[in-house]
Design an enzyme around this catalytic site. Structure first.
Site, short mmCIF file in Angstrom:
data_model
loop_
_atom_site.label_atom_id
_atom_site.label_comp_id
_atom_site.label_asym_id
_atom_site.label_seq_id
_atom_site.Cartn_x
_atom_site.Cartn_y
_atom_site.Cartn_z
N GLU A 178 1.46 -2.11 -0.12
CA GLU A 178 2.38 -2.09 -1.06
C GLU A 178 3.69 -1.48 -0.51
O GLU A 178 4.81 -2.08 -0.45
CB GLU A 178 2.11 -1.73 -2.50
CG GLU A 178 1.10 -2.46 -3.28
CD GLU A 178 1.61 -3.83 -3.61
OE1 GLU A 178 3.01 -4.09 -3.78
OE2 GLU A 178 0.79 -4.78 -4.04
N HIS A 199 3.08 -10.45 0.69
CA HIS A 199 1.85 -10.31 1.36
C HIS A 199 1.15 -10.97 2.23
O HIS A 199 0.95 -10.46 3.68
CB HIS A 199 0.71 -10.24 -0.01
CG HIS A 199 0.67 -9.13 -0.79
ND1 HIS A 199 0.01 -7.94 -0.66
CD2 HIS A 199 1.08 -9.06 -2.09
CE1 HIS A 199 0.19 -7.09 -1.67
NE2 HIS A 199 0.74 -7.78 -2.51
N SER A 254 9.51 -7.65 -0.83
CA SER A 254 9.91 -8.64 -1.69
C SER A 254 10.99 -7.89 -2.81
O SER A 254 11.45 -8.72 -3.70
CB SER A 254 8.55 -9.04 -2.60
OG SER A 254 8.12 -7.85 -3.24
N HIS A 314 5.93 -12.83 -4.83
CA HIS A 314 5.59 -11.40 -4.50
C HIS A 314 4.21 -11.51 -3.52
O HIS A 314 4.24 -10.97 -2.60
CB HIS A 314 5.04 -10.52 -5.62
CG HIS A 314 4.56 -9.24 -5.20
ND1 HIS A 314 5.26 -8.12 -4.79
CD2 HIS A 314 3.35 -8.78 -5.23
CE1 HIS A 314 4.47 -7.10 -4.47
NE2 HIS A 314 3.32 -7.21 -4.76
#
Length: 257
Positions: free
Chosen positions: A174, A133, A193, A128
């Site tokens: 996010e 990111h 993700s 993740h």
């Protein structure tokens, strides 16, 4: 303005969470799990992720078959934007998290989910954190936005204001989407993700049975409630990353002025 974090940066809140990544300790099974996770995601992302994410994936040298060595990633990332993926022991309290973002260091966990938890893990892992990111941190405007976000939050102590800023993070970092070439493209790590979350957005944008996708509006975002435990009912689409960079500065004027 780009900052170059130094290797000897000292933090007040985050220092005790900093660790070294023991890359040699990863097992063949763990590298195989990483490879399967990446190969599951890439066909969808090549079609539906934003151009900046896909460029960043290549620019920082991520591979489909091997868990990233953060030192190698940073060797390629730091000269581009001053950011680095900094290994930490686990979940950070808010003050430590914001302190690191303000210094252009992204707190990065080093553990990887097991094969029986490939679909979902409640706490962020290296898949993740790095796959989701870090490619976006290679984009200069997004990189500046994220540092500004950390700077604003680090200066806040009011719980309600921090909660509002948390919504800005949620609907950009996010669960952010952007309009490119007439379509909704993904850039938020929670979408990048997760195949299920992405499918819900992609198919929903075509059929109308997914989240409501609104034009990005800072005031609306700061007031938008959300639940982490269910598919998102509302998302906010930007036209460019300049919008969220400007929004972070507007948020500083609004909440810190």
């Amino acid at each position: 303005m780009m900052m170059n974090p130094q290797a000897d940066t000292h933090f007040s809140a985050a220092e005790s969470y900093l660790i070294e990544q023991d890359w040699a300790a990863y097992t063949a099974e763990q590298h195989a799990v990483w490879a399967e996770l990446v190969r599951r995601r890439m066909p969808q992302l090549r079609e539906h992720a934003c151009a900046e994410y896909l460029a960043g994936f290549e620019q920082i040298g991520l591979r489909e078959d091997t868990i990233p060595d953060l030192k190698a990633v940073n060797t390629r990332l730091r000269p581009r934007t001053g950011w680095q993926a900094t290994p930490v022991s686990g979940f950070l309290p808010p003050d430590a998290f914001f302190e690191m973002l303000a210094a252009r260091q992204f707190p990065t966990t080093t553990w990887l989910r097991a094969r029986d938890a490939m679909e979902y893990t409640p706490e962020p892992d290296i898949f993740h954190d790095v796959f989701g990111h870090v490619p976006m941190h290679a984009h200069p405007v997004f990189a500046d936005f994220l540092q500004q976000y950390g700077k604003v939050c680090a200066a806040l102590t009011d719980k309600e204001k921090l909660e509002r800023m948390g919504r800005l993070f949620w609907f950009t970092v996010e669960f952010g989407v952007i309009r490119q070439q007439g379509e909704i493209r993904l850039y938020g790590s929670g979408l990048i993700s997760s195949h299920g979350e992405s499918e819900y957005v992609i198919e929903g944008s075509k059929t109308g049975h997914g989240p409501q996708i609104r034009d990005f509006n800072l005031e609306q975002v700061l007031g938008q409630q959300f639940l982490v435990s269910e598919m998102q009912k509302v998302l906010y689409a930007v036209e460019s990353f300049d919008q969220i960079y400007e929004a972070a500065h507007q948020a500083e004027e609004l909440l810190c002025g």
